[in-house]
Design an enzyme around this catalytic site. Structure first.
Site, PDB file in Angstrom:
ATOM      1  N   LEU A  84       0.851  -1.190   0.000  1.00 50.70           N
ATOM      2  CA  LEU A  84       0.000   0.000   0.000  1.00 50.70           C
ATOM      3  C   LEU A  84       0.889   1.243   0.000  1.00 50.70           C
ATOM      4  O   LEU A  84       2.046   1.178   0.410  1.00 50.70           O
ATOM      5  CB  LEU A  84      -0.894  -0.007   1.240  1.00 50.70           C
ATOM      6  CG  LEU A  84      -1.965  -1.109   1.250  1.00 50.70           C
ATOM      7  CD1 LEU A  84      -2.633  -1.198   2.622  1.00 50.70           C
ATOM      8  CD2 LEU A  84      -2.998  -0.864   0.163  1.00 50.70           C
TER       9      LEU A  84
ATOM     10  N   CYS B 248       3.814   7.321  -4.803  1.00 52.90           N
ATOM     11  CA  CYS B 248       4.647   8.311  -4.096  1.00 52.90           C
ATOM     12  C   CYS B 248       5.893   7.679  -3.479  1.00 52.90           C
ATOM     13  O   CYS B 248       7.000   8.114  -3.769  1.00 52.90           O
ATOM     14  CB  CYS B 248       3.796   9.059  -3.069  1.00 52.90           C
ATOM     15  SG  CYS B 248       4.756  10.101  -1.973  1.00 52.90           S
TER      16      CYS B 248
HETATM   17  C1  LIG Z   1       8.017  12.460  -9.880  1.00 59.02           C
HETATM   18  C2  LIG Z   1       6.896  12.876  -8.984  1.00 59.02           C
HETATM   19  C3  LIG Z   1       7.178  13.501  -7.797  1.00 59.02           C
HETATM   20  C4  LIG Z   1       6.143  13.884  -6.953  1.00 59.02           C
HETATM   21  N1  LIG Z   1       6.446  14.539  -5.804  1.00 59.02           N
HETATM   22  C5  LIG Z   1       5.460  14.955  -5.002  1.00 59.02           C
HETATM   23  C6  LIG Z   1       5.759  15.641  -3.798  1.00 59.02           C
HETATM   24  O1  LIG Z   1       6.908  15.878  -3.473  1.00 59.02           O
HETATM   25  N2  LIG Z   1       4.729  16.044  -3.016  1.00 59.02           N
HETATM   26  C7  LIG Z   1       3.439  15.806  -3.359  1.00 59.02           C
HETATM   27  O2  LIG Z   1       2.539  16.209  -2.613  1.00 59.02           O
HETATM   28  N3  LIG Z   1       3.123  15.146  -4.496  1.00 59.02           N
HETATM   29  C8  LIG Z   1       4.098  14.717  -5.318  1.00 59.02           C
HETATM   30  N4  LIG Z   1       3.803  14.029  -6.457  1.00 59.02           N
HETATM   31  C9  LIG Z   1       2.395  13.705  -6.735  1.00 59.02           C
HETATM   32  C10 LIG Z   1       1.932  12.464  -5.923  1.00 59.02           C
HETATM   33  O3  LIG Z   1       2.849  11.414  -6.113  1.00 59.02           O
HETATM   34  C11 LIG Z   1       0.557  12.012  -6.402  1.00 59.02           C
HETATM   35  O4  LIG Z   1      -0.318  13.112  -6.406  1.00 59.02           O
HETATM   36  C12 LIG Z   1      -0.026  10.914  -5.510  1.00 59.02           C
HETATM   37  O5  LIG Z   1       0.834   9.825  -5.439  1.00 59.02           O
HETATM   38  C13 LIG Z   1      -1.376  10.463  -6.067  1.00 59.02           C
HETATM   39  O6  LIG Z   1      -1.946   9.478  -5.246  1.00 59.02           O
HETATM   40  P1  LIG Z   1      -3.116   8.534  -5.816  1.00 59.02           P
HETATM   41  O7  LIG Z   1      -3.588   7.731  -4.669  1.00 59.02           O
HETATM   42  O8  LIG Z   1      -4.088   9.330  -6.574  1.00 59.02           O
HETATM   43  O9  LIG Z   1      -2.391   7.617  -6.882  1.00 59.02           O
HETATM   44  P2  LIG Z   1      -1.190   6.585  -6.718  1.00 59.02           P
HETATM   45  O10 LIG Z   1      -0.374   6.841  -5.511  1.00 59.02           O
HETATM   46  O11 LIG Z   1      -0.501   6.571  -8.027  1.00 59.02           O
HETATM   47  O12 LIG Z   1      -1.923   5.208  -6.452  1.00 59.02           O
HETATM   48  C14 LIG Z   1      -2.625   4.522  -7.430  1.00 59.02           C
HETATM   49  C15 LIG Z   1      -2.548   3.050  -7.077  1.00 59.02           C
HETATM   50  O13 LIG Z   1      -3.473   2.328  -7.896  1.00 59.02           O
HETATM   51  C16 LIG Z   1      -2.898   1.072  -8.172  1.00 59.02           C
HETATM   52  N5  LIG Z   1      -3.614   0.524  -9.315  1.00 59.02           N
HETATM   53  C17 LIG Z   1      -3.661   0.978 -10.579  1.00 59.02           C
HETATM   54  N6  LIG Z   1      -4.476   0.219 -11.325  1.00 59.02           N
HETATM   55  C18 LIG Z   1      -4.946  -0.751 -10.511  1.00 59.02           C
HETATM   56  C19 LIG Z   1      -5.844  -1.834 -10.673  1.00 59.02           C
HETATM   57  N7  LIG Z   1      -6.443  -2.103 -11.846  1.00 59.02           N
HETATM   58  N8  LIG Z   1      -6.092  -2.620  -9.619  1.00 59.02           N
HETATM   59  C20 LIG Z   1      -5.517  -2.398  -8.427  1.00 59.02           C
HETATM   60  N9  LIG Z   1      -4.668  -1.382  -8.206  1.00 59.02           N
HETATM   61  C21 LIG Z   1      -4.400  -0.571  -9.238  1.00 59.02           C
HETATM   62  C22 LIG Z   1      -1.432   1.362  -8.386  1.00 59.02           C
HETATM   63  O14 LIG Z   1      -0.654   0.198  -8.196  1.00 59.02           O
HETATM   64  C23 LIG Z   1      -1.172   2.427  -7.317  1.00 59.02           C
HETATM   65  O15 LIG Z   1      -0.697   1.864  -6.117  1.00 59.02           O
HETATM   66  C24 LIG Z   1       4.803  13.627  -7.320  1.00 59.02           C
HETATM   67  C25 LIG Z   1       4.524  12.982  -8.525  1.00 59.02           C
HETATM   68  C26 LIG Z   1       5.555  12.621  -9.347  1.00 59.02           C
HETATM   69  C27 LIG Z   1       5.233  11.922 -10.643  1.00 59.02           C
END
Ligand SMILES: Cc1cc2nc3c(=O)[nH]c(=O)nc-3n(C[C@H](O)[C@H](O)[C@H](O)COP(=O)(O)OP(=O)(O)OC[C@H]3O[C@@H](n4cnc5c(N)ncnc54)[C@H](O)[C@@H]3O)c2cc1C
Ligand SMILES: NC(=O)c1ccc[n+]([C@@H]2O[C@H](COP(=O)([O-])OP(=O)(O)OC[C@H]3O[C@@H](n4cnc5c(N)ncnc54)[C@H](OP(=O)(O)O)[C@@H]3O)[C@@H](O)[C@H]2O)c1
Length: 518
Positions: free
Chosen positions: A74, A78
């Site tokens: 989990l 990030c």
């Molecule tokens: C290079 C980079 C640096 C960053 N640095 C920062 C920072 O310093 N500070 C900050 O606030 N934000 C930062 N961000 C942004 C931050 O990482 C994202 O906004 C955040 O991770 C989004 O969270 P989320 O839960 O939407 O998606 P995610 O964390 O991407 O989670 C999505 C999850 O869904 C899963 N998934 C996908 N498809 C399926 C499926 N069919 N079945 C089951 N699971 C699935 C994936 O495995 C993943 O674990 C950065 C982004 C990048 C690209």
């Protein structure tokens, strides 16, 4: 693998995650209470920042959740490929920069570029990242009481049914949180070996780049470009817009931007604004990038490493097919302020719903969905927020820029360090984290600006380049929303010397009935 009745230690989790990552464990990792007959209040598809925090909040409100992730842990992108490596690289870049600028002076040795390796840092990160993953699996199970299925992709069947690892689970509500991935621009040659994004850099880099071209002009371009340059890998940034003037960034003050871009130029980064990449050229792998520059000329920049920072898009097609959710014109799932999609009982959160793609938003989206699912009408407005990026500095901002304030208010007061017109004459701000620069290279000591409305005396915006002020900006965001005035700023108790001088500088003007710049 059933883990419901097993308590794994963090090292045991770490070893299990590693085995799953290298393909030795292919079965799902299940922590599901199959004996509990009560229905799920929510199934979170995707266990990233949004899914994990949403799950925790739903549990805290007494609900039953299941979170499913295709990865064996989990926490999502990030800690795996995005923020955490970026912060490691940015911190390393800051250190390398410091060593370079002070090379051979005081107690500093000569900076040895041969030991500054991109690949070493990537490998260092990879060797350690599973520790945080292990902790999140452990904490989610043992401390937060979540149910989860990991190491298995979920398939949404309908608004109340999800299939994972051959089993169907039913739920009252569904929360989609599967994130986004790099929007690879349609440039010929972009799929050649030697072209990387933030994710493939971590997973696939197998050589030491000697020259870098970056496509993009926003956070990823500036952050990774600063890191690559700091290692000695000569970096060129090709940006369509002016750096930091991209559509995705708001409230970027022009003086702050100038300080940031000048700092990058001083460090040798080559910057082409208004540039259009035409082709990635190569012969089996990348050898260069052909681009049209702002003056219309075409040039080819030789390189063995191209890095793309062109934004992210989700893959929401499965949700359109299974559920018929509405998307916006860029493919993000449309939601209202309660995270409700166009389909009843289906919510979407985090990067899947678009900008800002930041952790605070993903986590609070999850929390917002959870609150609404548990019967509390709750809205999340993320149109205003504190923001930051790194170069080899921390660049932080919140609220209105000076120009935005002047558009909206007729009596704008600016308190900044160095004061306007004295930029080259004084070694200030001379703040926490930039003391040595203040005395060795005054022009590198940072920049800070507070913008006030002279009539209401309220703080409208704050802008900072330096080290260590990010923490203050989390609270400044709240204080600006509450309407803090210059007089109340002056009433606060600073811990001198600190990273930002907003309190003491504000106090110097707070006594004036008619506020003026400082
Ligand atoms: C290079 C980079 C640096 C960053 N640095 C920062 C920072 O310093 N500070 C900050 O606030 N934000 C930062 N961000 C942004 C931050 O990482 C994202 O906004 C955040 O991770 C989004 O969270 P989320 O839960 O939407 O998606 P995610 O964390 O991407 O989670 C999505 C999850 O869904 C899963 N998934 C996908 N498809 C399926 C499926 N069919 N079945 C089951 N699971 C699935 C994936 O495995 C993943 O674990 C950065 C982004 C990048 C690209
Ligand atoms: N908080 C953090 O420290 C942090 C760090 C990294 C990433 N992130 C998040 O991760 C997401 C991705 O970051 P990002 O910097 O890649 O994206 P971004 O902020 O969306 O910026 C994309 C950049 O790529 C350019 N671009 C887009 N398509 C292009 C094309 N076809 N050709 C040339 N240039 C193109 C854009 O130019 P135009 O402006 O001209 O369109 C812009 O400069 C962002 O939402 C960001 O918030 C956060």
């Amino acid at each position: 693998m059933q883990l419901r009745d097993t308590v794994l230690s963090i090292p045991e989790w770490e070893a299990l995650i590693h085995r799953a990552e290298v393909g030795e464990v292919t079965e799902p990792l299940e922590n599901v209470d199959h004996d509990d007959p009560s229905p799920y209040d929510a199934i979170f598809v995707g266990g990233g920042a949004g899914g994990r925090f949403g799950s925790a909040y739903l549990r805290a409100r007494g609900g039953r959740q299941l979170v499913i992730d295709k990865w064996p842990f989990l926490g999502g992108s990030c800690p795996h490929q995005a923020c955490v490596p970026h912060h490691l690289f940015s911190e390393a870049a800051r250190e390398m920069d410091y060593m370079r600028w002070n090379s051979g002076t005081l107690w500093f040795g000569e900076f040895d570029e041969k030991r500054a390796s991109i690949r070493d840092l990537v490998d260092l990160f990879k060797s350690g990242r599973n520790n945080a993953h292990a902790f999140m699996n452990w904490q989610s199970k043992e401390q937060l009481g979540m149910e989860y299925v990991l190491n298995a992709p979920a398939t949404v069947v309908d608004a109340h049914t999800v299939e994972v690892a051959g089993r169907r689970y039913t739920t009252r509500s569904l929360v989609l949180g599967t994130g986004a991935r790099t929007d690879v621009p349609p440039i010929p040659g972009i799929h050649l070996p030697g072209v990387f994004d933030f994710a493939s850099l971590i997973e696939e880099l197998n050589y030491e780049p000697s020259r870098c071209v970056i496509i993009g002009g926003s956070k990823i371009a500036l952050e990774y470009g600063s890191f690559f340059q700091a290692t000695g890998c000569q970096t060129t940034i090709l940006s369509r817009s002016k750096l930091m003037r991209t559509a995705s960034l708001h409230h970027v003050d022009e003086d702050l931007r100038t300080y940031v871009v000048d700092g990058m130029l001083k460090r040798g980064v080559e910057i082409h604004e208004g540039a259009e990449p035409i082709e990635v050229v190569g012969d089996g792998s990348v050898t260069g990038v052909r681009a049209r520059l702002a003056d219309g000329t075409e040039t080819t920049i030789d390189t063995d490493f191209v890095f793309i920072g062109t934004g992210e898009r989700p893959d929401a097609r499965p949700y359109v097919t299974a559920l018929g959710v509405d998307l916006d014109d860029r493919g993000f799932v449309k939601v209202d302020a309660r995270m409700r999609t166009s389909v009843p009982d289906v919510y979407a959160i985090g990067d899947l719903i678009g900008a800002p793609m930041e952790m605070f938003k993903a986590r609070k989206c999850g929390m917002t969905a959870a609150r609404n699912i548990m019967g509390e009408p709750y809205e999340f407005d993320f149109s205003e927020y504190p923001d930051f990026l790194h170069t080899t500095y921390e660049v932080t901002w919140v609220g209105l820029t000076e120009a935005e304030a002047r558009d909206r208010y007729d009596d704008v007061v600016v308190i900044q360090m160095p004061p306007k017109g004295l930029v080259d004459e004084i070694a200030l701000p001379c703040a926490e984290g930039s003391m040595l620069y203040a005395f060795t290279r005054p022009e590198l000591t940072g920049f800070q600006k507070a913008v006030y409305d002279g009539r209401s005396r309220r703080l409208l915006g704050a802008h900072h380049v330096g080290f260590g002020a990010k923490d203050a900006f989390q609270y400044l965001d709240h204080l600006i929303r509450k309407g803090i005035t210059i007089d109340e700023m002056g009433e606060m108790n600073e811990l001198f010397l600190n990273p930002d001088h907003f309190i003491q500088l504000s106090r110097l003007r707070a006594g004036n009935n008619d506020l003026v710049d400082l």
